[in-house]
Design a protein around this motif. Sequence first.
Motif, mmCIF file in Angstrom:
data_model
loop_
_atom_site.group_PDB
_atom_site.id
_atom_site.type_symbol
_atom_site.label_atom_id
_atom_site.label_comp_id
_atom_site.label_asym_id
_atom_site.label_seq_id
_atom_site.Cartn_x
_atom_site.Cartn_y
_atom_site.Cartn_z
ATOM 1 N N LYS A 103 2.666 8.475 11.516
ATOM 2 C CA LYS A 103 2.475 7.377 10.701
ATOM 3 C C LYS A 103 2.360 7.651 9.202
ATOM 4 O O LYS A 103 1.528 7.822 8.030
ATOM 5 C CB LYS A 103 1.882 6.984 10.813
ATOM 6 N N PRO A 104 3.663 8.030 8.226
ATOM 7 C CA PRO A 104 3.789 8.349 7.128
ATOM 8 C C PRO A 104 3.107 7.843 5.993
ATOM 9 O O PRO A 104 2.565 8.505 4.803
ATOM 10 C CB PRO A 104 5.060 9.309 6.697
ATOM 11 N N ASN A 105 3.681 6.603 6.039
ATOM 12 C CA ASN A 105 2.926 5.150 5.001
ATOM 13 C C ASN A 105 1.286 4.980 4.974
ATOM 14 O O ASN A 105 1.240 3.846 4.523
ATOM 15 C CB ASN A 105 3.964 4.380 5.250
ATOM 16 N N GLU A 106 0.846 5.344 6.506
ATOM 17 C CA GLU A 106 -0.427 4.808 6.776
ATOM 18 C C GLU A 106 -1.195 5.977 6.603
ATOM 19 O O GLU A 106 -2.184 6.330 5.206
ATOM 20 C CB GLU A 106 -0.835 4.429 8.398
ATOM 21 N N TRP A 107 -1.085 6.612 7.677
ATOM 22 C CA TRP A 107 -2.544 7.902 7.421
ATOM 23 C C TRP A 107 -1.636 9.012 6.595
ATOM 24 O O TRP A 107 -2.651 9.967 6.037
ATOM 25 C CB TRP A 107 -2.229 8.792 9.174
ATOM 26 N N GLY A 108 -0.792 9.535 6.651
ATOM 27 C CA GLY A 108 0.390 10.285 6.242
ATOM 28 C C GLY A 108 -0.448 9.961 4.498
ATOM 29 O O GLY A 108 -0.796 11.065 3.703
ATOM 30 N N PHE A 136 7.224 0.317 2.411
ATOM 31 C CA PHE A 136 5.671 1.125 2.764
ATOM 32 C C PHE A 136 4.249 0.325 1.824
ATOM 33 O O PHE A 136 3.168 1.194 3.343
ATOM 34 C CB PHE A 136 6.124 2.170 1.074
ATOM 35 N N ILE A 137 4.678 -0.482 1.695
ATOM 36 C CA ILE A 137 3.547 -1.355 1.371
ATOM 37 C C ILE A 137 2.334 -2.815 2.498
ATOM 38 O O ILE A 137 2.185 -2.313 2.775
ATOM 39 C CB ILE A 137 3.317 -2.277 -0.063
ATOM 40 N N LEU A 138 4.029 -2.484 2.709
ATOM 41 C CA LEU A 138 3.588 -3.161 4.766
ATOM 42 C C LEU A 138 3.111 -2.368 5.669
ATOM 43 O O LEU A 138 2.382 -2.750 6.330
ATOM 44 C CB LEU A 138 4.701 -3.780 5.214
ATOM 45 N N ASP A 139 3.450 -1.433 5.678
ATOM 46 C CA ASP A 139 3.401 -0.142 6.642
ATOM 47 C C ASP A 139 1.641 -0.093 6.076
ATOM 48 O O ASP A 139 0.653 0.539 6.638
ATOM 49 C CB ASP A 139 3.704 0.999 6.303
ATOM 50 N N LEU A 140 1.678 0.500 4.944
ATOM 51 C CA LEU A 140 0.108 0.484 4.518
ATOM 52 C C LEU A 140 -0.955 -0.094 4.765
ATOM 53 O O LEU A 140 -2.140 -0.019 4.621
ATOM 54 C CB LEU A 140 0.126 0.653 2.845
ATOM 55 N N ASN A 141 -0.726 -1.912 5.123
ATOM 56 C CA ASN A 141 -1.486 -2.581 5.198
ATOM 57 C C ASN A 141 -0.902 -3.022 6.519
ATOM 58 O O ASN A 141 -2.006 -4.458 6.529
ATOM 59 C CB ASN A 141 -0.902 -3.735 4.007
ATOM 60 N N THR A 142 -1.068 -2.242 7.405
ATOM 61 C CA THR A 142 -0.775 -2.904 8.802
ATOM 62 C C THR A 142 -2.467 -2.834 9.060
ATOM 63 O O THR A 142 -2.262 -3.958 10.306
ATOM 64 C CB THR A 142 -0.102 -1.405 9.870
ATOM 65 N N GLU A 143 -3.848 -2.414 8.805
ATOM 66 C CA GLU A 143 -4.677 -2.231 9.403
ATOM 67 C C GLU A 143 -5.848 -3.291 8.520
ATOM 68 O O GLU A 143 -6.587 -3.917 8.660
ATOM 69 C CB GLU A 143 -5.178 -1.188 9.444
ATOM 70 N N THR A 144 -5.250 -3.577 7.702
ATOM 71 C CA THR A 144 -6.134 -4.919 6.333
ATOM 72 C C THR A 144 -6.764 -5.679 7.092
ATOM 73 O O THR A 144 -7.698 -6.013 6.984
ATOM 74 C CB THR A 144 -5.285 -5.034 5.369
ATOM 75 N N LYS A 145 -6.016 -6.647 7.825
ATOM 76 C CA LYS A 145 -6.742 -7.658 8.526
ATOM 77 C C LYS A 145 -7.578 -7.569 9.608
ATOM 78 O O LYS A 145 -8.565 -7.656 9.172
ATOM 79 C CB LYS A 145 -5.436 -8.668 9.109
ATOM 80 N N TYR A 180 -4.325 -4.668 -5.262
ATOM 81 C CA TYR A 180 -3.924 -3.481 -5.921
ATOM 82 C C TYR A 180 -2.019 -3.085 -5.399
ATOM 83 O O TYR A 180 -1.335 -2.951 -5.970
ATOM 84 C CB TYR A 180 -4.625 -2.245 -6.420
ATOM 85 N N SER A 181 -2.281 -2.786 -3.763
ATOM 86 C CA SER A 181 -1.702 -2.779 -3.104
ATOM 87 C C SER A 181 0.412 -3.482 -3.164
ATOM 88 O O SER A 181 0.880 -2.719 -3.269
ATOM 89 C CB SER A 181 -1.668 -2.386 -1.865
ATOM 90 N N LEU A 182 -0.052 -4.115 -4.187
ATOM 91 C CA LEU A 182 0.934 -5.699 -3.925
ATOM 92 C C LEU A 182 1.815 -5.288 -5.042
ATOM 93 O O LEU A 182 2.878 -5.551 -5.516
ATOM 94 C CB LEU A 182 0.317 -7.064 -4.157
ATOM 95 N N ASN A 243 0.204 -14.817 2.111
ATOM 96 C CA ASN A 243 0.721 -15.143 1.539
ATOM 97 C C ASN A 243 1.610 -13.933 0.628
ATOM 98 O O ASN A 243 2.929 -14.342 0.953
ATOM 99 C CB ASN A 243 -0.117 -16.141 0.282
ATOM 100 N N ALA A 244 1.497 -13.699 0.224
ATOM 101 C CA ALA A 244 2.064 -12.549 -0.406
ATOM 102 C C ALA A 244 2.861 -11.590 0.717
ATOM 103 O O ALA A 244 3.902 -10.679 -0.159
ATOM 104 C CB ALA A 244 1.101 -11.471 -1.656
ATOM 105 N N LEU A 245 1.831 -11.309 1.026
ATOM 106 C CA LEU A 245 2.462 -10.131 2.143
ATOM 107 C C LEU A 245 4.233 -10.731 3.111
ATOM 108 O O LEU A 245 4.783 -9.893 2.982
ATOM 109 C CB LEU A 245 1.069 -9.455 2.928
#
Length: 256
Positions: A103-108, A136-145, A180-182, A243-245
Amino acid sequence: MILEKVINRIVIQSEYKDFVDKYIENILTEFKGKIHSIYMCGSIPKGTAKPFKSDADFTIVCVNPKDIDYERLSKIKDRLLEEYPVLTKIDTTICSIDDVLSKPNEWGFWVKIICVCIYGHDVGEKVPPINISPEFILDLNTETKEEVDRIHRLLSNASDNTMKTRYIKGYSKRLIRALYSLVLEDTGVWQDDIIKMKNAILNYCEIDSALVDYLYACYLDSNNVLVEEFLGIADEVYSYFENALNAMAASRTSFD
């Protein structure tokens, strides 16, 4: 645009060196043969920690996270907090080598960009360069919700004032980090300085600036914040973020 590492070299102040060494020693003794590598992020490895105000953030990478018993880990933390009162708290994140590499865009991202290796072989070096992109931004926020829902529940049910202030501070920081990730495609760098994050959000996001200023104020001082008011604003901020995501995901799909 490729993301650069947040901390380029470790600069641990003298008042924290003994603590960091003791943490590593305790972890390696308690979980003998189970630890691949240990990492830090935040103010201590940057050399900007403030006694009695800063906390310690560790990440443990191992073959199997189930090998690391949280109860035993908690006892180490409690012992060290008693021995080193300069710290406000000790947080430890646990992940597997496979998590980092698969998971390079998350844990990586977490290990390669945010953390620095303080023991073992840095598995982050095996993670390919991370390009800033909508994917990358979408992957980074996979667990945000999931994370936001969890801390929302904890805060809603908290009866102890100490825990309320801690959850409000943590929730504020998590939402600012999400916003900020946005704007990563605009800034080109990952910031871990919360005021720089806030300023970039105000510069590049269309969100109401009063909401961002409120979150930042709650992060700085969460002692007298009304929980119900905070949760209402947090929900409003998260709604904007979601909504932005979703718009970013829809835009990416239309180009595929």
